[in-house]
Design an enzyme around this catalytic site. Structure first.
Site, short mmCIF file in Angstrom:
data_model
loop_
_atom_site.label_atom_id
_atom_site.label_comp_id
_atom_site.label_asym_id
_atom_site.label_seq_id
_atom_site.Cartn_x
_atom_site.Cartn_y
_atom_site.Cartn_z
N TYR A 139 0.54 -19.96 -3.58
CA TYR A 139 0.13 -21.33 -3.92
C TYR A 139 -1.31 -21.58 -3.47
CZ TYR A 139 -0.38 -26.39 -3.30
OH TYR A 139 -0.87 -27.68 -3.31
N HIS A 185 8.77 -32.18 1.62
CA HIS A 185 7.86 -32.91 2.51
C HIS A 185 8.62 -33.67 3.59
CE1 HIS A 185 4.71 -32.56 -0.89
NE2 HIS A 185 4.69 -31.52 -0.08
N ARG A 215 0.63 -32.14 12.14
CA ARG A 215 0.01 -32.16 10.81
C ARG A 215 -0.79 -33.44 10.63
NH1 ARG A 215 1.13 -27.74 11.30
NH2 ARG A 215 2.43 -26.36 10.05
N1 NAD Z 1 1.77 -33.68 -2.21
C1 NAD Z 1 0.92 -33.17 -1.32
O1 NAD Z 1 1.05 -33.39 -0.10
C2 NAD Z 1 -0.23 -32.31 -1.80
C3 NAD Z 1 -1.06 -31.71 -0.83
C4 NAD Z 1 -2.14 -30.95 -1.28
C5 NAD Z 1 -2.39 -30.80 -2.62
N2 NAD Z 1 -1.55 -31.34 -3.53
C6 NAD Z 1 -1.86 -31.16 -4.97
O2 NAD Z 1 -1.79 -32.42 -5.62
C7 NAD Z 1 -1.39 -32.26 -6.97
C8 NAD Z 1 -0.26 -33.20 -7.29
O3 NAD Z 1 0.83 -32.94 -6.39
P1 NAD Z 1 2.16 -33.81 -6.42
O4 NAD Z 1 2.73 -33.79 -5.05
O5 NAD Z 1 1.91 -35.09 -7.11
O6 NAD Z 1 3.09 -32.87 -7.33
P2 NAD Z 1 4.07 -33.25 -8.53
O7 NAD Z 1 4.88 -32.03 -8.78
O8 NAD Z 1 4.77 -34.54 -8.26
O9 NAD Z 1 3.07 -33.48 -9.75
C9 NAD Z 1 2.56 -32.45 -10.56
C10 NAD Z 1 2.65 -32.90 -12.00
O10 NAD Z 1 2.08 -31.88 -12.84
C11 NAD Z 1 2.93 -31.72 -13.97
N3 NAD Z 1 2.72 -30.35 -14.48
C12 NAD Z 1 3.06 -29.17 -13.88
N4 NAD Z 1 2.71 -28.13 -14.67
C13 NAD Z 1 2.14 -28.65 -15.79
C14 NAD Z 1 1.58 -28.10 -16.97
N5 NAD Z 1 1.55 -26.78 -17.18
N6 NAD Z 1 1.06 -28.93 -17.90
C15 NAD Z 1 1.09 -30.29 -17.72
N7 NAD Z 1 1.63 -30.87 -16.63
C16 NAD Z 1 2.13 -30.07 -15.67
C17 NAD Z 1 4.33 -31.95 -13.45
O11 NAD Z 1 5.28 -32.28 -14.45
C18 NAD Z 1 4.08 -33.11 -12.47
O12 NAD Z 1 4.22 -34.37 -13.11
C19 NAD Z 1 -1.05 -30.79 -7.13
O13 NAD Z 1 -2.16 -30.13 -7.74
C20 NAD Z 1 -0.86 -30.30 -5.71
O14 NAD Z 1 -1.17 -28.93 -5.58
C21 NAD Z 1 -0.48 -32.10 -3.16
#
Ligand code: NAD
Length: 313
Positions: A139, A185, A215
């Site tokens: 990841y 989480h 964290r």
């Molecule tokens: N939640 C955290 O604490 C955290 C921390 C660091 C980074 N991030 C990054 O933030 C971003 C959002 O995270 P999140 O927690 O909202 O995750 P999430 O899984 O809730 O949201 C991701 C969204 O992307 C969509 N998706 C996935 N693959 C796809 C594709 N091929 N085409 C179109 N849509 C697609 C999913 O359906 C989903 O709605 C991610 O890039 C994640 O790596 C999150």
């Protein structure tokens, strides 16, 4: 100005959609709903149900847009170890396709989600953007690869490296909160703990004051405020990396204590072994976010826990 929000049906993306609309932007959402939920997409946004991996979907979504906020990704560390090819395909391949189609549409502005997982085991805390990235799982490696691709793209771009995002937003359409399945989480898992399914504390012998991991948590609303500031201060044909956290650390026991205060009763918890690969302490150095974006986090751990609680109770 119309912003394409990829992953706008997910936890963080949906919050961005709501706050962009509130700030007066037009919004298009591209989401394949693989982990997202269509009920969070407001009717004011144009919704393209489709994938980063489809050129046709990308063409439809990018039409009429001026800039992109790129959240869509696979983002579970454990799953990435089991399915590294899926993570390479969606995260790296999907971003590559998006960047290529942005060029075809003449769109040069992008703000994108990076992660503290790109740093791996930190050599020092707080962690600065200048510290050498060394991801410890697929990841983090795919997210680092995206940062490297965008750095050479010629776009006006900012990668925001989030630490632990938490909290929820009460929008016009109800609460926007974490609805991950499985939920990995800490805060939602603490709040959903029951006597039959207590929350697990992974390791109580870490070199921290109370022995549990520390964290850095950032409220999702503070996080999206920083995205909007990033969008409005994109550097000309240049890429910047900026950490987003609160700059403070909380131990697992401190988060549980904050949750007990919010819910008004004891949270069922059990102590278990350390998890392989967990660093003891992860805290962001947010000096650059404060100066470059003229931003600061305003919502602390109590607010993150309380908003999450109000969204699920
Ligand atoms: N939640 C955290 O604490 C955290 C921390 C660091 C980074 N991030 C990054 O933030 C971003 C959002 O995270 P999140 O927690 O909202 O995750 P999430 O899984 O809730 O949201 C991701 C969204 O992307 C969509 N998706 C996935 N693959 C796809 C594709 N091929 N085409 C179109 N849509 C697609 C999913 O359906 C989903 O709605 C991610 O890039 C994640 O790596 C999150």
């Amino acid at each position: 100005m119309r912003i394409l929000v990829t992953g706008g049906a997910g936890y963080i993306g949906a919050t961005a959609v709501a706050m962009l609309l509130e700030a007066g932007y037009d919004v298009t959402v591209l989401d394949d709903l693989s982990t997202g939920h269509s009920d969070v997409i407001p009717t004011e946004a144009k919704f393209v149900k489709g994938s980063l991996l489809s050129n046709q979907d990308l063409d439809e979504a990018l039409t009429g847009c001026d800039a992109v906020m790129h959240f869509a990704a696979k983002s579970l560390v454990g799953e990435s170890v089991e399915k590294p090819d899926l993570y390479a395909e969606v995260n790296v391949g999907g971003s590559k396709a998006l960047f290529s189609k942005m060029k075809a549409h003449g769109i040069k502005k992008i703000v994108l989600s990076s992660t503290a997982a790109t740093y791996g085991e930190p050599k020092r805390v707080p962690i600065s953007e200048n510290d050498e990235p060394a991801p410890k799982n697929p990841y983090g490696a795919t997210k680092l690869e995206i940062d490297r691709m965008v750095a050479t793209s010629g776009f006006s771009a900012i990668s925001l490296r989030y630490f632990n995002v938490a909290g929820a937003l009460q929008s016009a359409n109800g609460w926007l909160a974490e609805r991950h399945n499985p939920e990995t989480h800490l805060i939602p898992n603490i709040l959903k703990a029951t006597n039959d399914a207590p929350v697990k504390i992974f390791g109580t012998d870490w070199p921290t004051e109370d022995g549990t991991c520390i964290r850095d948590y950032i409220h999702v609303v503070d996080l999206i405020e920083a995205h909007i500031k990033a969008l409005e201060t994109l550097p000309e044909a240049k890429h910047e990396i900026i950490n987003l956290g609160s700059g403070d650390g909380y131990s697992v026991r401190q988060v549980i204590a904050a949750a007990e205060k919010a819910v008004g009763h004891k949270i069922p918890a059990i102590e278990s072994e350390r998890r392989a690969g967990d660093p003891a302490i992860l805290i962001a150095d947010i000096t650059k976010a404060k100066s470059y974006l003229n931003w600061q986090p305003n919502r602390g751990i109590d607010q993150m826990v309380l908003d999450t609680w109000n969204s699920i109770k």
